[in-house]
Scaffold this active site. Sequence first.
Site, PDB file in Angstrom:
ATOM      1  N   ARG A  24      35.055 -17.086  49.892  1.00  0.00           N
ATOM      2  CA  ARG A  24      35.411 -16.527  51.645  1.00  0.00           C
ATOM      3  C   ARG A  24      34.950 -15.131  51.758  1.00  0.00           C
ATOM      4  O   ARG A  24      35.140 -15.088  53.239  1.00  0.00           O
ATOM      5  CB  ARG A  24      36.974 -17.005  51.948  1.00  0.00           C
ATOM      6  CG  ARG A  24      37.054 -18.278  51.703  1.00  0.00           C
ATOM      7  CD  ARG A  24      37.819 -18.862  52.883  1.00  0.00           C
ATOM      8  NE  ARG A  24      37.812 -20.324  52.368  1.00  0.00           N
ATOM      9  CZ  ARG A  24      38.399 -21.710  53.296  1.00  0.00           C
ATOM     10  NH1 ARG A  24      39.859 -20.717  53.077  1.00  0.00           N
ATOM     11  NH2 ARG A  24      38.747 -22.292  52.955  1.00  0.00           N
ATOM     12  N   ARG A  71      33.576 -23.085  26.274  1.00  0.00           N
ATOM     13  CA  ARG A  71      33.101 -21.942  25.649  1.00  0.00           C
ATOM     14  C   ARG A  71      31.468 -22.077  25.053  1.00  0.00           C
ATOM     15  O   ARG A  71      31.173 -23.404  24.021  1.00  0.00           O
ATOM     16  CB  ARG A  71      34.084 -21.744  24.539  1.00  0.00           C
ATOM     17  CG  ARG A  71      35.566 -21.648  24.999  1.00  0.00           C
ATOM     18  CD  ARG A  71      36.587 -21.624  23.707  1.00  0.00           C
ATOM     19  NE  ARG A  71      38.316 -21.602  23.968  1.00  0.00           N
ATOM     20  CZ  ARG A  71      38.776 -20.499  25.041  1.00  0.00           C
ATOM     21  NH1 ARG A  71      37.544 -19.683  25.465  1.00  0.00           N
ATOM     22  NH2 ARG A  71      39.714 -20.535  25.082  1.00  0.00           N
ATOM     23  N   GLY A 103      36.295 -13.049  26.036  1.00  0.00           N
ATOM     24  CA  GLY A 103      34.701 -13.291  25.722  1.00  0.00           C
ATOM     25  C   GLY A 103      33.760 -13.019  26.725  1.00  0.00           C
ATOM     26  O   GLY A 103      32.444 -13.321  27.187  1.00  0.00           O
ATOM     27  N   ASP A 126      46.120 -14.920  28.551  1.00  0.00           N
ATOM     28  CA  ASP A 126      46.625 -13.607  26.801  1.00  0.00           C
ATOM     29  C   ASP A 126      46.423 -12.074  27.380  1.00  0.00           C
ATOM     30  O   ASP A 126      46.869 -11.304  26.510  1.00  0.00           O
ATOM     31  CB  ASP A 126      45.092 -13.404  26.304  1.00  0.00           C
ATOM     32  CG  ASP A 126      45.147 -15.551  25.446  1.00  0.00           C
ATOM     33  OD1 ASP A 126      45.626 -16.078  25.518  1.00  0.00           O
ATOM     34  OD2 ASP A 126      43.728 -15.597  25.246  1.00  0.00           O
ATOM     35  N   GLU A 221      50.880 -17.303  18.456  1.00  0.00           N
ATOM     36  CA  GLU A 221      49.883 -18.022  17.565  1.00  0.00           C
ATOM     37  C   GLU A 221      48.857 -17.763  16.471  1.00  0.00           C
ATOM     38  O   GLU A 221      49.024 -16.180  17.023  1.00  0.00           O
ATOM     39  CB  GLU A 221      49.259 -19.285  18.405  1.00  0.00           C
ATOM     40  CG  GLU A 221      48.013 -18.551  19.217  1.00  0.00           C
ATOM     41  CD  GLU A 221      47.126 -18.359  20.103  1.00  0.00           C
ATOM     42  OE1 GLU A 221      46.740 -19.902  20.031  1.00  0.00           O
ATOM     43  OE2 GLU A 221      47.044 -18.193  20.978  1.00  0.00           O
TER      44      GLU A 221
HETATM   45  O1  F6P Z   1      42.301 -17.333  25.687  1.00  0.00           O
HETATM   46  C1  F6P Z   1      43.625 -17.964  26.075  1.00  0.00           C
HETATM   47  C2  F6P Z   1      43.251 -18.996  25.180  1.00  0.00           C
HETATM   48  O2  F6P Z   1      44.315 -20.523  25.585  1.00  0.00           O
HETATM   49  C3  F6P Z   1      44.487 -18.429  24.004  1.00  0.00           C
HETATM   50  O3  F6P Z   1      45.727 -18.436  23.918  1.00  0.00           O
HETATM   51  C4  F6P Z   1      44.294 -19.668  22.951  1.00  0.00           C
HETATM   52  O4  F6P Z   1      43.630 -19.060  21.026  1.00  0.00           O
HETATM   53  C5  F6P Z   1      42.583 -19.537  22.872  1.00  0.00           C
HETATM   54  O5  F6P Z   1      42.649 -19.900  24.328  1.00  0.00           O
HETATM   55  C6  F6P Z   1      42.768 -21.727  23.064  1.00  0.00           C
HETATM   56  O6  F6P Z   1      41.148 -21.913  22.983  1.00  0.00           O
HETATM   57  P1  F6P Z   1      40.863 -23.638  23.091  1.00  0.00           P
HETATM   58  O7  F6P Z   1      40.690 -24.091  24.348  1.00  0.00           O
HETATM   59  O8  F6P Z   1      39.367 -23.440  23.079  1.00  0.00           O
HETATM   60  O9  F6P Z   1      41.587 -24.051  22.121  1.00  0.00           O
END
Ligand code: F6P
Length: 318
Positions: A24, A71, A103, A126, A221
């Site tokens: 926009r 990704r 990334g 994150d 994690e």
């Molecule tokens: O970067 C965001 C995130 O959700 C992280 O917290 C997690 O480790 C990762 O992506 C999981 O990635 P994917 O969706 O590739 O499993």
Amino acid sequence: MRIALLTSGGDAPGMNAAIRAVVRTALYYEIEVYAVYDGYRGLVKNEFRKMDKKSVSEILSKGGTILGTSRMESFLLKEVRQTAINNLKERKIDCLIVIGGEGTFKGANDLNEMGFPTIGIPASIDNDIEGTDYSIGFHTALNTVVEDIDKLKDTSSSHQRASVVETMGRYRGDLALYAGLSTGAEFIITPEHPLNKDFIIESLKSHKKAGRRNAIIVITEKILNVYDFANEIAEKSGFACRATVLGYVQRGGSPVPQDRILAGRMGAYAVECAKEGKKGIAIGVRHEDIVDYPFAEAFQERNFKKTKELFDLVPKIS
Ligand code: F6P
């Protein structure tokens, strides 16, 4: 002028609000704007669509990203990036705006170093980008985690159990730290704050003796297997314990107002920067001000002053 726009990496609530703001604001300045589908993959596959005002209607409150994301390991290869640049040049695009996490920013920085102007808007649950106090999506994910831990407290207290709760965060502990503080967690374990198993087990023994009905241990994690950890706690401390992995629900949901407003401000500002010919920059928020800074700063070592201050609070207020 023409700009292109994509979302990449893990989706984050508020990405749609950022897409809407970029589209926009660009149209407001009569800049043509092209959406690229499924992140860098769409850039390489040449999947562009011209956007108009209506293409971003009714998305402000929606989680995920209407542009899709991916990704793409092979984007690390120079020849793959060159194909992306050729596609952008063929369409006479002047600047690429990317919305994503660390990334995504690395990919944009690489394109910029190869001579194609890029601008990055931080969006990641994150909160893993340096130079900005917050990334879009962090506060919504935090809200989700807090709601879930509150629920876990109800059941663990009824059963006199300790609860180990695993949050996302990849290599950053902000989600676990902020959620732990918001829920009065007894212990918070993150990549920045090393684990002291013995201390936790000894403390839980005392909690048990003192008749405490529950204890919450929040952990980022990828640090350990939380199911094994819960069993070890139960065996060694005598405090019954269960583990819960919150998983992908943390990435979904409607963005909280804080993320919607941040996305709006950052998206509009990114277009202002593109209009001025700025490139190789990240957009950030510092002490409530929207700023831009070179990508290199986004990859710097973290300043742990605030993290340390928050960790120091845990024994005082939990
Ligand atoms: O970067 C965001 C995130 O959700 C992280 O917290 C997690 O480790 C990762 O992506 C999981 O990635 P994917 O969706 O590739 O499993």
